[in-house]
Design a protein around this motif. Structure first.
Motif, PDB file in Angstrom:
ATOM      1  N   LYS A  13     -35.229  51.114 -33.906  1.00 13.97           N
ATOM      2  CA  LYS A  13     -35.765  51.724 -32.690  1.00 13.97           C
ATOM      3  C   LYS A  13     -34.602  51.946 -31.726  1.00 13.97           C
ATOM      4  CE  LYS A  13     -40.304  49.501 -32.947  1.00 13.97           C
ATOM      5  NZ  LYS A  13     -41.201  48.530 -32.283  1.00 13.97           N
ATOM      6  N   ILE A  15     -32.938  54.058 -28.072  1.00 16.32           N
ATOM      7  CA  ILE A  15     -33.133  54.780 -26.811  1.00 16.32           C
ATOM      8  C   ILE A  15     -32.011  55.817 -26.707  1.00 16.32           C
ATOM      9  CG2 ILE A  15     -33.088  54.575 -24.284  1.00 16.32           C
ATOM     10  CD1 ILE A  15     -34.155  51.677 -24.690  1.00 16.32           C
ATOM     11  N   LEU A  16     -32.368  57.046 -26.374  1.00 16.58           N
ATOM     12  CA  LEU A  16     -31.383  58.119 -26.233  1.00 16.58           C
ATOM     13  C   LEU A  16     -30.923  58.211 -24.777  1.00 16.58           C
ATOM     14  CD1 LEU A  16     -33.163  60.953 -28.289  1.00 16.58           C
ATOM     15  CD2 LEU A  16     -31.840  59.009 -29.133  1.00 16.58           C
ATOM     16  N   GLY A  35     -32.633  63.594 -30.783  1.00 20.98           N
ATOM     17  CA  GLY A  35     -33.830  62.932 -31.304  1.00 20.98           C
ATOM     18  C   GLY A  35     -34.104  63.321 -32.747  1.00 20.98           C
ATOM     19  N   VAL A  38     -31.481  61.620 -34.939  1.00 20.45           N
ATOM     20  CA  VAL A  38     -31.811  60.199 -35.090  1.00 20.45           C
ATOM     21  C   VAL A  38     -32.931  60.024 -36.123  1.00 20.45           C
ATOM     22  CG1 VAL A  38     -32.997  58.321 -33.853  1.00 20.45           C
ATOM     23  CG2 VAL A  38     -30.940  59.346 -32.876  1.00 20.45           C
ATOM     24  N   GLU A  39     -33.937  60.906 -36.050  1.00 17.13           N
ATOM     25  CA  GLU A  39     -35.046  60.845 -37.012  1.00 17.13           C
ATOM     26  C   GLU A  39     -34.549  61.128 -38.424  1.00 17.13           C
ATOM     27  OE1 GLU A  39     -39.291  63.028 -37.930  1.00 17.13           O
ATOM     28  OE2 GLU A  39     -38.396  63.311 -35.949  1.00 17.13           O
ATOM     29  N   GLU A  44     -36.131  55.625 -35.160  1.00 14.14           N
ATOM     30  CA  GLU A  44     -37.238  56.093 -34.329  1.00 14.14           C
ATOM     31  C   GLU A  44     -36.818  56.052 -32.861  1.00 14.14           C
ATOM     32  OE1 GLU A  44     -41.691  54.542 -33.024  1.00 14.14           O
ATOM     33  OE2 GLU A  44     -40.620  53.482 -34.624  1.00 14.14           O
ATOM     34  N   THR A  45     -37.054  57.147 -32.150  1.00 11.47           N
ATOM     35  CA  THR A  45     -36.735  57.187 -30.717  1.00 11.47           C
ATOM     36  C   THR A  45     -37.894  56.582 -29.935  1.00 11.47           C
ATOM     37  OG1 THR A  45     -35.425  59.200 -31.017  1.00 11.47           O
ATOM     38  CG2 THR A  45     -36.142  58.692 -28.782  1.00 11.47           C
ATOM     39  N   VAL A  48     -36.118  57.840 -23.787  1.00  9.70           N
ATOM     40  CA  VAL A  48     -35.059  58.808 -23.454  1.00  9.70           C
ATOM     41  C   VAL A  48     -34.766  58.688 -21.961  1.00  9.70           C
ATOM     42  CG1 VAL A  48     -34.374  61.238 -23.425  1.00  9.70           C
ATOM     43  CG2 VAL A  48     -35.898  60.424 -25.220  1.00  9.70           C
TER      44      VAL A  48
END
Length: 422
Positions: A13, A15-16, A35, A38-39, A44-45, A48
Motif C-alpha cells: 500500500k 501514498i503518492l 498511480g 504503481v498498479e 495499491e494506491t 494521494v
C-alpha cells in the motif's frame, strides 16, 4: 488431511506525493499516471497528496509541514511506503526515510521495477540491469535504513535486490561487464541494419506513448504474436516483422519501447540502441491513443523524446488509434505528420488505408520505368519484384514489356538493359 496451502499475495500500500510548482501544470495528470505505474508494479494506491511550492525542497522533496502530514497519513492508512512523482536525490531519499520511518520510492524506481518484470530477451535484461545499477550506484550512501526493510515489493524485482548488497567497486565492475555485453548486442544490431540497407529494405518504426496500441497494431498487420495488455509497458522488447503490401512491395515494421513523461535518463541511455531504431527507419508510424484525455500531451512527449534521440526529417504517419472507444467524432490533428488516419488496431478499422499510405510513401522514392527487356535480360524482373513495384508485364515478340516503379539507384542500370523504351 489438510487441504493445499493457500498463499495470498500481499499488495504493498503506497501514498503518492507530488510537488506542484505553478498553476495549471500537469502535476495532477502526472500523479494519475504514477498511480497506473504503481498498479502495474503490483502495489495499491491508498492516498494521494500534492504540495504547492515555488521549488522542490532540496533536502526532503516536500516541506517540513507536509512531511509531518505524510507521516500521520501513512499511519492512518497503514501504508507500507511513499512514492514521489520525481526522481529523488540520494539526500532527499535518506532524509525522507529518516523523517517518515517508512520505505520511500520515486517514479524512476517504479518504472525500473516494471521494466525488470517485463524484460524477456537477453538484450532487454542487460539494458534493465544496467539502468538499475546506475540508478542504485548514486544511492548507495543513504540506503542503510531501506536495505534493512527490503522484504519485497516495488524495487526488489529483477537483479535489483541482490545488487543492492554489493559495494561500489563490485557494482562498477558489473556495469563495465554489462556495457561490454551491450556493445556486442549493439554491434549485432548495426550489422542487421547494414544488411537491411544493402538489401534496400524499407523500415517503418512504430512509436508512441506506452499503452497506445503499438503491439496490437503490429499483431494485426503481421500476425507477430506480441503480448497485448491494457497496461503500461506491456511489451518491452522490440520486435521486427515483415509486412507485404498489396502491390508486392515489402516493408519491415519495428516496434519500439513505449514513451512516457519523465522517462528516466538511465533508461534512455540503456535503451538507446533500441530506441534508435526510429532514427534509422525510413518512415515513422506514430500511434496515438485517441481515447486518452491526455492525448495531446502524450503526443508532445513522443515528439520531444524523438527529438532527443536525433530523429528528424522522416515521413510520419500518425494513427489516431482506439476509434472503437471514441467513435469518429474524436479530434485528429497532428501538424508534424505527413498523413493522419483514424484507426482501430483492435478491430482492423482503417488498416487498409494505412497500407495504402505506406505504398504511396514508398513510391515517392521510386521512378517510373517503362520499356522492353530483351529475353536475355529476363532476370531483371526478379530485381524489380524484390526492390520495386511491378505494375505491368507482357511477353511480346521482341522481349518483355515492363512498367514498374523502381528505386532511383537501380533506375539507370535497369534502363540500360532495356532494348528500347516505349
Amino acid at each position: 488431511m489438510a487441504g493445499p496451502l493457500e498463499i495470498e499475495e500481499i499488495r504493498e500500500k503506497v501514498i503518492l506525493v507530488g510537488v506542484c510548482l505553478q498553476d495549471n501544470d500537469d502535476t495532477k495528470d502526472s500523479l494519475a499516471e504514477l498511480g497506473e505505474l504503481v498498479e502495474t508494479a503490483g502495489a495499491e494506491t491508498v492516498g494521494v497528496t500534492v504540495q504547492n511550492r515555488d521549488s522542490v525542497h532540496p533536502g526532503t522533496y516536500v516541506g517540513k509541514g507536509k512531511l509531518e502530514e505524510l507521516k500521520q497519513m501513512a499511519l492512518e492508512l497503514e501504508a507500507d511506503g511513499i512514492v514521489c512523482d520525481d526522481e529523488l536525490t540520494p539526500a532527499q531519499l535518506r532524509n525522507m526515510e529518516e523523517a517518515l520511518e517508512c520505505k520511500v520510492m520515486d517514479r524512476t524506481l517504479v518504472i525500473l521495477d516494471i521494466f525488470a518484470s517485463r524484460a524477456s530477451t537477453s538484450e532487454g535484461k542487460i539494458q534493465v540491469e544496467l539502468a538499475q545499477l546506475k540508478y542504485r550506484m548514486t544511492r548507495l550512501t543513504g540506503l542503510g535504513i531501506s536495505m534493512s526493510r527490503l522484504g519485497g515489493g516495488i524495487g526488489t524485482r529483477g537483479p535489483g535486490e541482490k545488487k543492492l548488497e554489493m559495494d561500489r567497486r563490485l557494482i562498477k565492475s558489473r556495469i563495465a561487464q554489462l556495457n561490454q555485453e551491450l556493445r556486442q548486442v549493439q554491434r549485432h544490431r548495426e550489422v542487421t541494419r547494414g544488411q537491411r540497407e544493402r538489401s534496400k529494405a524499407k523500415v517503418a518504426a512504430i512509436v508512441g506513448y506506452t499503452n497506445a496500441g503499438k503491439s496490437t497494431l503490429l499483431n494485426h498487420l503481421t500476425n507477430a504474436s506480441v503480448l497485448e495488455e491494457d497496461k503500461l509497458f506491456a511489451t518491452l522488447d522490440p520486435t521486427t516483422r515483415n509486412l507485404k503490401l498489396d502491390s508486392g512491395q515489402e516493408v519491415l515494421l519495428t516496434d519500439t519501447v513505449g514513451f512516457i513523461r519523465k522517462l528516466p535518463h538511465h533508461l534512455i541511455e540503456a535503451f538507446r540502441s533500441t530506441l534508435e531504431e526510429a532514427k534509422y527507419a525510413d518512415i515513422i508510424i506514430h500511434v496515438v491513443d485517441a481515447s486518452n484525455p491526455q492525448m495531446e500531451k502524450q503526443m508532445h512527449i513522443v515528439y520531444e523524446t524523438l527529438g532527443s534521440l536525433g530523429v528528424s526529417g522522416k515521413k510520419i504517419i500518425t494513427l489516431f488509434n482506439k476509434q472503437d472507444k471514441v467513435g469518429n467524432e474524436g479530434q485528429a490533428i497532428d501538424f508534424q505528420a505527413d498523413k493522419i488516419l483514424k484507426i482501430s488496431a483492435k478491430t482492423g478499422e482503417g488498416l487498409d488505408l494505412l497500407k495504402e499510405s505506406l505504398e504511396e510513401i514508398l513510391r515517392e522514392d521510386k521512378r517510373l520505368l517503362e520499356g522492353i527487356f530483351p529475353y536475355g535480360q529476363g532476370g531483371q524482373l526478379s530485381v524489380i519484384r524484390k526492390h520495386g513495384e511491378l505494375l505491368e508485364e507482357a511477353y511480346q515478340e521482341n522481349g518483355i514489356y515492363v512498367k514498374a516503379f523502381v528505386p532511383e539507384e537501380l533506375y539507370w542500370n535497369l534502363e540500360k538493359k532495356m532494348g528500347g523504351a516505349e
